[in-house]
Design a protein around this motif. Structure first.
Motif, short mmCIF file in Angstrom:
data_model
loop_
_atom_site.label_atom_id
_atom_site.label_comp_id
_atom_site.label_asym_id
_atom_site.label_seq_id
_atom_site.Cartn_x
_atom_site.Cartn_y
_atom_site.Cartn_z
N UNK A 162 0.62 0.02 -7.49
CA UNK A 162 -0.53 0.80 -7.85
C UNK A 162 -1.32 0.62 -9.22
N UNK A 163 -0.35 0.28 -10.03
CA UNK A 163 -0.49 -0.40 -11.35
C UNK A 163 -1.59 -1.49 -11.23
N UNK A 164 -1.49 -2.37 -10.34
CA UNK A 164 -2.37 -3.47 -10.02
C UNK A 164 -3.76 -2.96 -9.23
N UNK A 165 -3.52 -2.15 -8.31
CA UNK A 165 -4.63 -1.45 -7.66
C UNK A 165 -5.71 -0.75 -8.59
N UNK A 166 -4.87 -0.04 -9.56
CA UNK A 166 -5.87 0.91 -10.33
C UNK A 166 -6.72 0.01 -11.46
N UNK A 167 -5.97 -1.10 -11.66
CA UNK A 167 -6.44 -1.99 -12.86
C UNK A 167 -7.69 -2.76 -11.90
N UNK A 168 -7.60 -3.19 -10.64
CA UNK A 168 -8.62 -3.78 -9.86
C UNK A 168 -9.85 -2.72 -9.71
N UNK A 169 -9.44 -1.63 -9.20
CA UNK A 169 -10.71 -0.68 -9.17
C UNK A 169 -11.32 -0.39 -10.42
#
Length: 351
Positions: free
Chosen positions: A90-97
């Protein structure tokens, strides 16, 4: 949670064995691609052509063993509640969003992140058309690394017990009723339709119909003929749709291996459903429409349809009900690894 999974009934599934996809309409497929693929990191299904998906205006995004089916329309659809999904990293997902805020400026897109109840990050997300999502790294007893773990819907409190009774009786589903008045209908291992009582909603027919704007779910069921006959007996078989799978009779439903309905009606005993964790319904041959209770004088009362009576409307949303003999049952879906390193020539690329 582990305690739920190892309890005596924690791994029971019930008659609904798999929730395969959620279908939503959007006005802009390119914005949808950016949201689902670049933001959430989902995989555009590589295994199908447009003709297999229902046309060039239909796109499928894989999320674990499930999919989002996104269709081009003139508006974005919203359900009265959030879509809960589980994703790794989710760290990557958060950054992507977060990186999409500029792209989606002027839309309803929004994102907030907070610590989740079980530790780790939880992302609260609104898509460009107003649909709410909650993104978890794990969700109660959901057993997979990624997927749609929950559909949360708001409902008039007066209809909750009758909805639980409907899913137990028609689908032979595992249903749990909580002390807070909510109901969990299991749609497969750890996958839930959670229905919350909302005192701001009334149970009149007009109010219920205003909650629904055309989205649908696709589920696979074990007692397929029982479900079809139950729905058909109450004249709830939905045929007025644009898809090819119209199934007016059991032979056509068996040939198509699927059928649809959208109106959920009160059944006998629905208002007196118990708070048992799981009940096995009667499988007698009696029609479920017989002797349904009338609500005389109500704007949402029992009405005659083709000479039969059914109870009041409890809720409306479309169910695409499939047999386990359907050719796409547990069809393997490709999911790309989460995240990606930025492209740097001559550093992390093999030519």
């Amino acid at each position: 949670m582990v305690a739920d999974i190892v309890s005596s009934t924690g791994q029971d599934v019930g008659g609904i064995v798999h929730f395969e996809h959620l279908n939503l309409e959007v006005p802009d497929l390119e914005q949808a691609r950016i949201f689902y693929s670049e933001g959430l990191g989902l995989t555009l299904d590589p295994d199908t052509m447009g003709t297999q998906r229902g046309g060039l205006g239909v796109v499928w995004y894989n999320i674990g063993r499930q999919q989002f089916h996104i269709m081009k329309s003139n508006k974005g659809q919203n359900m009265p509640g959030n879509i809960h999904i589980v994703l790794p990293r989710l760290d990557l997902v958060h950054k992507q969003l977060e990186g999409l805020r500029g792209y989606f400026k002027g839309t309803k897109f929004n994102i907030t992140a907070a610590d989740g109840a079980n530790g780790g990050l939880t992302i609260h997300l609104t898509d460009p058309w107003g649909q709410g999502f909650v993104v978890h790294n794990s969700d109660e007893d959901f057993p997979y690394e990624r997927g749609i773990s929950r559909i949360a819907l708001h409902c008039p409190p007066d209809n909750i017990a009758a909805l639980a009774h409907f899913y137990r009786t028609v689908f032979q589903a595992r249903v749990e009723e909580a002390q807070d008045g909510s109901v969990k209908v299991y749609l497969g291992p750890g996958i839930r339709l959670t229905i919350f009582p909302d005192p701001s909603l009334d149970s009149s027919r007009d109010s219920l119909l205003s909650l629904y704007d055309g989205w649908h779910i696709a589920i696979y069921v074990a007692p397929y003929s029982h479900v079809f006959n139950s729905i058909n007996d109450m004249n709830a078989n939905y045929l007025d749709h644009t898809f090819a799978d119209k199934s007016p009779t059991l032979p056509t439903a068996l040939q198509n291996r699927q059928f649809r309905f959208q109106d959920i009606f009160e059944l006998p005993g629905g208002a007196r459903a118990s708070h048992a964790a799981h009940a096995v319904p009667s499988t007698s041959g009696a029609s479920l429409a017989e002797d349904a209770p009338a609500v005389n004088g109500s704007a949402n009362s029992s009405t005659a349809v083709n000479g039969q009576k059914h109870g009041r409307l409890l809720y409306r949303f479309q169910h695409e009900v499939r047999s386990m003999h359907h050719p796409r049952f547990l069809h393997p879906l490709y999911n790309r690894p989460p995240g990606a390193e930025p492209f740097v020539p001559n550093q992390n690329t093999t030519y």
